[in-house]
Design a protein around this motif. Structure first.
Motif, PDB file in Angstrom:
ATOM      1  N   SER A 139      24.568 -98.063  45.027  1.00 14.60           N
ATOM      2  CA  SER A 139      25.258 -98.975  45.943  1.00 14.60           C
ATOM      3  C   SER A 139      24.324-100.103  46.341  1.00 14.60           C
ATOM      4  O   SER A 139      23.096 -99.986  46.249  1.00 14.60           O
ATOM      5  CB  SER A 139      25.737 -98.229  47.195  1.00 14.60           C
ATOM      6  N   VAL A 227      32.705 -93.771  45.600  1.00 15.40           N
ATOM      7  CA  VAL A 227      31.788 -94.592  44.806  1.00 15.40           C
ATOM      8  C   VAL A 227      32.008 -94.354  43.317  1.00 15.40           C
ATOM      9  O   VAL A 227      31.941 -95.284  42.503  1.00 15.40           O
ATOM     10  CB  VAL A 227      30.319 -94.285  45.195  1.00 15.40           C
ATOM     11  N   TYR A 253      29.562-101.028  44.901  1.00 16.83           N
ATOM     12  CA  TYR A 253      29.370 -99.664  44.398  1.00 16.83           C
ATOM     13  C   TYR A 253      29.284 -99.657  42.873  1.00 16.83           C
ATOM     14  O   TYR A 253      29.891-100.493  42.199  1.00 16.83           O
ATOM     15  CB  TYR A 253      30.528 -98.759  44.824  1.00 16.83           C
ATOM     16  N   SER A 255      29.694 -96.723  39.768  1.00 19.58           N
ATOM     17  CA  SER A 255      30.141 -95.352  39.510  1.00 19.58           C
ATOM     18  C   SER A 255      29.185 -94.570  38.620  1.00 19.58           C
ATOM     19  O   SER A 255      29.190 -93.339  38.621  1.00 19.58           O
ATOM     20  CB  SER A 255      31.524 -95.367  38.868  1.00 19.58           C
TER      21      SER A 255
END
Length: 284
Positions: A139, A227, A253, A255
């Motif tokens: 993030s 996220v 964010y 992943s």
């Protein structure tokens, strides 16, 4: 350390977040600030008061004040003016030595039956990147962790030297290119805490802020799942865009994340080697 602690109070804004501690490290550092300040005031306050008293008592218009032009020495006064400051300095020295070890940012926080969470931190121009190596997510300008869980931060910079600081949780430590430093924190209370850059780093410094979210384990698990639904992953190619200088960067964010990303960032300044930085800390 003491000067850094007192300086942090002045730099933490009107809310004095550094004294509104929400974790054991922050509480200990707040107590240290109070103890050190009170101890030093034991000298400062009497000196100020005595200066005013002497100025009033021995003013030119006071004819009743003792006039002793040949007075040169007083053993009692010498003992007081030397012994008291010496005792205070000795006490502050012992206090500094003891708390420097107790609040060592490299000292891990251990909670029985609780597994720590690992977070890799990269200081950029002018944003913060947080990588969760064990969870495979990342993030920008937001870091989250469960309440009561130790957080192990590994910190570096891909730009100029910076300083990572969450005032209400305690600890302030430098982020340096080509090196990695460490910080161990824990939040006792759920909350949305301010995170800041505590070392001037250029034009976007004043907006180089992030949010530290302390939440329940269930809320943290939900945050991680959210996220993981982000549309983009973070590899070296995407990182090249993320690392470009920008100001007031919104929370972002990723992943997935390249598991070697953090080491690659550190190693790019050391011919591929990962160097461990010195214990460079200005607040506990």
């Amino acid at each position: 350390m003491l000067s850094g602690l007192l300086g942090s109070v002045c730099l933490s804004g009107c809310k004095l977040e550094v004294l509104d501690s929400k974790g054991p490290i922050g509480v200990a550092e707040s107590a240290l600030i109070g103890t050190a300040t009170f101890t030093m005031l034991l000298v400062v306050v009497p000196v100020i008061l005595l200066t005013l008293i002497f100025a009033w008592r021995y003013r030119a218009s006071n004819k009743n004040a003792t006039y002793a032009p040949k007075w040169a020495h007083s053993t009692a006064i010498e003992v007081v003016v030397w012994a008291i400051p010496a005792i205070i300095i000795l006490y502050l020295g012992i206090l500094t030595w003891r708390t420097s070890h107790e609040l060592d940012p490299y000292k891990e926080i251990k909670v029985e039956n609780v597994k720590p969470i690992n977070v890799e931190v990269v200081a950029l121009d002018w944003k913060w990147l947080f990588i969760y190596p064990d969870l495979g997510v990342a993030s920008v300008n937001q870091v989250a962790f469960p309440v009561g869980t130790p957080v192990n931060f590994r910190i570096t910079s891909d730009s100029v030297m910076n300083s990572f600081f969450i005032p209400q949780l305690g600890g302030q430590i430098y982020a340096m290119a080509g090196m990695q430093t460490k910080l161990h924190l824990l939040a006792d209370h759920a909350g949305d805490y301010a995170g800041i850059s505590a070392n001037y780093s250029g034009a976007g410094f004043s907006d180089m802020k992030f949010r530290a979210l302390a939440m329940s384990q269930a809320e943290f698990d939900a945050w991680v799942q959210n996220v993981k639904t982000a549309p983009e992953g973070l590899d070296m190619n995407v990182y090249a865009g993320v690392s470009r200088p920008s100001q007031k960067e919104a929370v972002r964010y990723f992943s997935t994340v390249d598991p070697k990303l953090f080491n690659n960032i550190v190693g790019k300044y050391n011919n591929g080697n990962v160097a461990v930085g010195a214990n460079c800390v200005t607040k506990g």
